[in-house]
Design an enzyme around this catalytic site. Structure first.
Site, mmCIF file in Angstrom:
data_model
loop_
_atom_site.group_PDB
_atom_site.id
_atom_site.type_symbol
_atom_site.label_atom_id
_atom_site.label_comp_id
_atom_site.label_asym_id
_atom_site.label_seq_id
_atom_site.Cartn_x
_atom_site.Cartn_y
_atom_site.Cartn_z
ATOM 1 N N HIS A 1 0.788 -1.236 0.000
ATOM 2 C CA HIS A 1 0.000 0.000 0.000
ATOM 3 C C HIS A 1 0.821 1.287 0.000
ATOM 4 C CE1 HIS A 1 -3.476 2.396 0.230
ATOM 5 N NE2 HIS A 1 -4.237 1.600 0.958
ATOM 6 N N THR B 1 -5.012 10.577 -0.638
ATOM 7 C CA THR B 1 -6.360 10.335 -0.112
ATOM 8 C C THR B 1 -6.725 11.351 0.956
ATOM 9 O OG1 THR B 1 -5.530 8.813 1.588
ATOM 10 C CG2 THR B 1 -6.202 7.852 -0.533
#
Length: 772
Positions: free
Chosen positions: A477, A605
């Site tokens: 990730h 994000t």
């Protein structure tokens, strides 16, 4: 032994007559072709760098500007450089007699080219800055889908006008605005609003007091440093987010950080494992070639508004390298091989031969050789990858002690410098219509953690090919977010029907008679290192055994019904999740929904706090069966959409508070407010997997070509992780995870009951909508 001989360029023997030298012409030919391929790739990268650097300009535009400018000067008999070129030449030359009257035309040409180039660069800079200013306006988000206002239409026209033609992947990077820093006052206000439904009056008054104190005293000082960083750095959040949220974590990244993506749900293209690997690997390498050449179209909202593409840069040839205190990301500019794992053995497989990429049938041939290899793993080799699944610090120490020299280092380099990692899994996974729950749950757990030693969790992504031909993906990730990997995965799935298979299930094409085989990696793993491996495996297995996954395709209705009622599908599902959680637990919880900030340069994000006062009002009305439910639903959905807009446009809460906290730590300042905010657990963590390349899948004509989407592990030990993908007008796939060890999510039965409460919520929504 033929492969071994072809890998040697020359041989020599010493005789009484001298040295007898034998050149291997085939090996030298491969060296030449390999070098030629590398130089071609460098040239393409250089050309793309130039094209991106001058975008929205182009060579054609340069010629038009320069020729037009020179023609105008010739017609007007003007010296474009005002004599500066002639003066510079004369000043640097001691022989004035060399310059005759005929040289004046040469000065005009040189001056015209220089001044024309300057004019062209000026036009480019003006277009970039105008486009950056246009992209800083986000009023278009207020327009309903399909009904744009006049101001939005004019704005879209101007964006298209200044965006240039035929953009490449990175063309808009220099035109994207920087992520703005919200004011401390606005962030504190929105934070208090987000936690109001989760606190009683006494708790809320205490938190309000802490917030006011922070806003008045420490906050402005921290904000000053953050503003300074935002002026200097491309993005004030991304580097700290990558380092402190991902790379400095010392716990296992398996389950806790890595995520997975699934194959087609209803279609099984072939049951031949090597063939499925052949087409999948070839598709991925084609994608990498397009990525290297920047030929992938940048993702653009409304086909006009560009999004940041920086995360694509580290998709391939990338590994997370463990450190004692913090990990690092290692990215190679070039890698011509992949690493493959099968039944405890590691192989290095070259992806190029004769100066070209291997074809699907040739890759299948290499996979067949690996599957046919009956050799046993060397001591410690079979479970070696468990080091990447356990705690990070023991892995870092073991890497330094046992893999920093000799053949172990060469073998580790072969894995870490590979384009990506492939596992030829010896188990079978597949969606079974007769046993939907068990088959998909088993499939999800296998992709999420496998056996804890048959995935290299540090690689940017792993491709898993199962024994029966089903495949999937596991991604690390830290280097990028899920939509980036999702873009690659959509390409791979869309290519599979195009490449196709023979009637026997093999890839199309022929085997290569002279293709060198895969190289088996030879390890020398000491007994001490094997103890560390077993210790890491124990940690990883405990974590994997504690995770419960539940996946179900929900096809009773989908976004078609939701959008017909003029409601956002994402808001609808988020509100349904709140209803399901409340019916299950009898209370609300802090809820995380991932949003993106890629409208800004190097954006990643932001958090949408989905549990709002408006949503809570609706949930209570649904539970009590009150008459105002429909009105409350629309109010809650509008609130959620507004929060999503704020997150996308840089006005979110959590990244700003996170960065303020980092600054406070650098300054050695303690903030009770920030400490409490960042310690609040996300017991419901949610994320939508968007279908980005809709044009690749005709779900109207081929509804069977749908993916199950992907999922991730629970963020909190006593919470749920929920991922969902909306496919077509009548299918929503859900992935729900939790932990067995939590008394709040004590067993699979509890998880299943919670999920069916959720689907019941969706059905209740459906009946509510039918009354509209």
């Amino acid at each position: 032994m033929a492969e071994a001989h072809q890998a040697v360029a020359f041989q020599f023997t010493v005789t009484p007559d001298g040295i007898d030298l034998h050149l291997c012409h085939e090996a030298l030919r491969q060296v030449y072709l390999s070098g030629l391929h590398s130089w071609k790739k460098r040239f393409v990268r250089f050309k793309n760098g130039v094209m991106t650097g001058v975008y929205p300009g182009s060579p054609a535009g340069f010629m038009i500007v320069v020729v037009s400018y020179m023609s105008y000067n010739k017609y007007k008999m003007l010296d474009p450089s005002l004599g500066l070129v002639a003066k510079l030449v004369i000043m640097t030359t001691s022989y004035l007699m060399l310059f005759s009257l005929s040289a004046q035309s040469g000065y005009q040409i040189v001056g015209g080219v220089l001044v024309g180039t300057g004019l062209w660069v000026t036009i480019i800079m003006i277009m970039r800055n105008v486009l950056k200013s246009l992209l800083s306006w986000h009023g278009w988000m207020q327009s309903r889908h399909g009904s744009l206002t006049l101001s939005t239409r004019v704005w879209l026209f101007l964006v298209k006008l200044f965006s240039g033609r035929k953009p490449m992947l990175y063309s808009f990077q220099n035109s994207l605005p920087r992520l703005p820093v919200p004011s401390v006052k606005d962030t504190c206000r929105r934070y208090l609003e987000s936690v109001r439904p989760l606190m009683n009056d006494e708790q809320f008054e205490r938190m309000t007091a802490l917030s006011k104190d922070f806003e008045k005293n420490l906050g402005p000082r921290l904000q000053w440093y953050l503003k300074l960083k935002s002026w200097w750095a491309s993005n004030y959040v991304s580097d700290w987010w990558e380092e402190y949220i991902y790379l400095r974590g010392r716990g296992p990244i398996m389950v806790n950080s890595n995520y997975y993506a699934m194959d087609f749900l209803y279609v099984f293209p072939t049951s031949v494992q090597a063939a499925r690997a052949g087409n999948a690997i070839h598709s991925i390498m084609l994608y990498r070639r397009k990525l290297d050449r920047a030929q992938i179209k940048p993702l653009m909202l409304l086909h006009t508004i560009p999004m940041c593409s920086s995360q694509y840069e580290r998709m391939f040839n990338t590994t997370r390298v463990p450190g004692v205190e913090t990990d690092t990301i290692q990215h190679m500019n070039e890698s011509k091989h992949i690493a493959v794992y099968h039944k405890g053995r590691f192989f290095k497989v070259w992806m190029f031969y004769d100066g070209r990429l291997l074809l699907p049938r040739e890759i299948e041939q290499q996979m067949e050789r690996i599957l046919a290899d009956k050799s046993e793993p060397s001591p410690g080799e079979e479970k070696l990858a468990a080091l990447t699944a356990g705690e990070r610090t023991p892995w870092a120490k073991a890497r330094d002690a046992h893999f920093s020299r000799g053949k172990n280092k060469l073998c580790l380099d072969a894995i870490e410098k590979a384009a990506f990692f492939v596992t030829l899994d010896d188990t079978e996974q597949r969606y079974d219509a007769d046993n939907k729950v068990k088959s998909l749950d088993s499939y999800a757990k296998s992709l999420l953690h496998g056996k804890c030693y048959d995935r290299w969790f540090d690689k940017s992504f792993n491709i898993i090919i199962y024994k029966n031909g089903t495949m999937g993906l596991n991604a690390e990730h830290s280097w990028a977010d899920a939509p980036i990997v999702g873009h690659l995965w959509e390409h791979v799935l869309s290519m599979d029907p195009k490449l196709g298979y023979t009637e026997e299930g093999h890839c199309h094409g022929k085997q290569h008679p002279n293709l060198p085989g895969p190289q088996r990696l030879q390890w020398d793993i000491s007994a001490e290192c094997q103890e560390v491996i077993e210790s890491s495996l124990t940690v990883a297995r405990a974590l994997a055994d504690d995770v419960d996954c539940h996946i179900i395709p929900f096809n009773e209705f989908g976004k078609g019904l939701i959008k017909s009622c003029r409601t956002s599908p994402d808001a609808f599902i988020q509100i349904a999740l709140q209803l399901a959680h409340y019916r299950d637990k009898g209370k609300f919880c802090l809820t995380y929904e991932a949003s993106m900030t890629r409208l800004f340069r190097e954006g990643r994000t932001e958090t949408v706090r989905s549990c709002t006062m408006e949503t809570c009002d609706f949930v209570r009305a649904m539970v009590r069966d009150e008459t105002e439910r429909l009105r409350l639903l629309k109010v809650a959905a509008e609130k959620h959409q507004n929060m999503y807009r704020l997150a996308m446009t840089g006005e979110g809460i959590d990244r700003h508070l996170f960065c303020l906290y980092v600054v406070s730590k650098y300054l050695g300042e303690d903030s009770a407010f920030l400490k409490e905010v960042l310690s609040e657990p996300w017991r419901l963590s949610t994320s939508q997997t968007p279908l980005q390349q809709v044009e690749l899948f005709d779900l109207v004509r081929h509804p069977e070509l749908v993916s199950s989407g992907g999922g991730f592990g629970p963020v909190a030990d006593d919470g749920y992780g929920v991922s969902y993908i909306i496919l077509g007008d009548s299918l929503i796939n859900f992935h729900i995870s939790s932990k067995f060890s939590s008394p709040e999510t004590v067993s699979r039965a509890s998880l299943s009951d919670s999920f069916y409460l959720f689907t019941g919520s969706l059905n209740k929504f459906s009946s509510l909508f039918n009354r509209i």
